[in-house]
Enzyme design. Structure first.
Site, PDB file in Angstrom:
ATOM      1  CG  HIS A 271      42.796  34.875  30.370  1.00  0.00           C
ATOM      2  ND1 HIS A 271      43.294  35.924  31.133  1.00  0.00           N
ATOM      3  CD2 HIS A 271      43.288  35.065  29.111  1.00  0.00           C
ATOM      4  CE1 HIS A 271      44.041  36.701  30.364  1.00  0.00           C
ATOM      5  NE2 HIS A 271      44.068  36.212  29.150  1.00  0.00           N
ATOM      6  CG  ASP A 322      46.727  39.491  29.308  1.00  0.00           C
ATOM      7  OD1 ASP A 322      47.333  39.457  28.220  1.00  0.00           O
ATOM      8  OD2 ASP A 322      45.545  39.133  29.416  1.00  0.00           O
TER       9      ASP A 322
END
Length: 456
Positions: A271, A322
């Site tokens: 991220h 994800d």
């Protein structure tokens, strides 16, 4: 030996025409011959590309897609309210459920154009945190799913010890993740035994979950277990996370990692949407990969990764799905570039003089994903695993388009329905746009979803 003949192929050194690619019995690319006549027995591809690794997945979360889009009692819904819903959901999942969900996720990845699943695997135990008789039971289910789907697998067992930087105990839901470093070492060894049943292209690493969930001792123990293998970690995803780390450790997450951890090319930091400019530049220079998940980061309101500054400092990135709310390779790439355009009021943000936006996105995602997966792939070159993606139908928009324009049309004007074939280490798992075991895998997933809907 398999042979693919492509009208055009994106090789490691650029585009070539009339390319014959031989895949040897081990699943590696044995020979590449441009400007060659089509062999009689060759598989025909319009456009042949390197198939990237999906470098960040939590497979079980796929079954939550579409369940978290209503406003809860909190007037400001956020990542943290979503996480509470996730904890309640996973309480229902059995090992059989996880295997069926993982197989469906991996099938969707292959059909989207990914050749490898890098699974950030933290759902380890049964209800109330009780380990299964085989402590790696859930890891065994991920490997069994990979055996069914034929996807390449890099499995990352996750160390998750605390509920926050104050070392508070794990709450309900989190207890299925929890291990101290000693028990995690047992889990790691048991996971390795299961992974050894897969083909030779499978790999293993570790994932200390985050600075919130491991202390310095746990982080060091996880790094030691990894050896030369990949190390993945969530980092600087949320504003509240940054604030908590700064309050507890006296530095922002990226600053603390740079000062206290030997970051190098083994690392993939996931991220990194909450970084200051100096952090972005310094982290890029370590050689670590930025693991970007643009669809999930958009869904959770994480923020925008500074891809332009990262690449200017020589940083590599890869793409992951994800939460698996939507598994769509072209959309992940498009969303990454569009985020940069929206932030900076620009166009073709990631394009270069010699490479279009689409080519930069695909080539960099393939190279960075291979590094993050610890996988000898990432390009069409002899000696690498034959992780390959063939595009076919680009519709009326794609008529007579070649080279970089093919990629730009696929990513920005079409979608993953243009993916016709995918090979993972030479295993031809997607043919004519469909996984070869689609019906069985989908039926098993549908049974799980019916039960969860009934019990939920």
């Amino acid at each position: 030996m398999q042979v693919i003949w492509a009208k055009q192929a994106l090789l490691g050194d650029g585009w070539a025409r009339d390319v014959s690619v031989e895949i040897d019995a081990s699943g590696r690319i044995g020979a590449i011959t441009p400007d060659s006549p089509r062999p009689a027995a060759a598989h025909l591809a319009e456009t042949l590309l390197p198939a990237p690794a999906n470098l960040h997945s939590h497979a079980f979360q796929r079954a939550m897609a579409g369940l978290t889009e209503r406003r809860g009692p909190d007037p400001r819904d956020s990542f943290w309210t979503w996480r509470r819903l996730m904890y309640r959901f996973l309480d229902q999942l059995t090992p059989d459920d996880v295997q069926a969900i993982a197989a469906f996720v991996q099938m969707e990845m292959l059909e989207a154009g990914y050749a490898t699943n890098v699974e950030f695997h933290y759902l380890h135990h049964g209800a109330n945190g009780q380990p299964y008789q085989d402590i790696a039971e859930m890891a065994a289910r991920i490997t069994a799913a990979s055996a069914d789907t034929g996807i390449g697998l890099t499995l990352l067992p996750v160390l998750y010890s605390y509920g926050g930087l104050d070392r508070r105990a794990l709450v309900a839901g989190q207890d299925r993740f929890g291990n101290d470093p000693d028990r995690f070492a047992q889990l790691y060894e048991a996971t390795a035994r299961h992974l050894a049943t897969l083909p030779a292209d499978s790999a293993m690493g570790v994932a200390p979950h985050s600075l919130r969930a491991v202390d310095r001792h746990g982080l060091e123990a996880a790094i030691a277990l990894a050896g030369p293998g990949p190390i993945h970690m969530h980092l600087a995803e949320q504003i509240a996370e940054v604030d908590e780390v700064q309050a507890a450790l006296g530095a922002r997450p990226v600053e603390w990692m740079l000062a206290n951890t030997p970051l190098d090319t083994r690392w993939c930091l996931i991220h990194c949407t909450q970084m200051e400019p100096h952090e972005t530049t310094a982290l890029a220079r370590t050689g670590a990969v930025a693991g970007l998940c643009p669809i999930t980061e958009s869904s959770l309101g994480d923020g925008i990764f500074d891809a332009l500054r990262w690449r200017a400092a020589g940083g590599r990135f890869g793409i992951g799905s994800d939460s698996n709310i939507r598994i769509a390779l072209s959309e992940e790439l498009r969303t990454l570039d569009y985020s940069q355009r929206l932030r900076d009021h620009s166009r073709a943000a990631l394009a270069e003089n010699a490479r279009s936006t689409g080519r930069v996105l695909l080539e960099e995602a393939a190279r960075g994903g291979a590094q993050a997966a610890g996988r000898n792939s990432g390009a069409i070159a002899t000696g690498l695993w034959a992780d390959l993606l063939a595009l076919d139908d680009l519709g009326p928009d794609g008529q007579e388009r070649t080279g970089d324009m093919t990629l730009d049309t696929w990513i920005f004007a079409r979608d993953d329905r243009s993916v016709r074939d995918v090979w993972a280490a030479g295993r031809h798992m997607v043919q004519a746009g469909r996984h070869i075991r689609r019906e069985d895998i989908t039926a098993s997933y549908a049974r799980v979803m019916r039960r969860l809907a009934h019990e939920g």
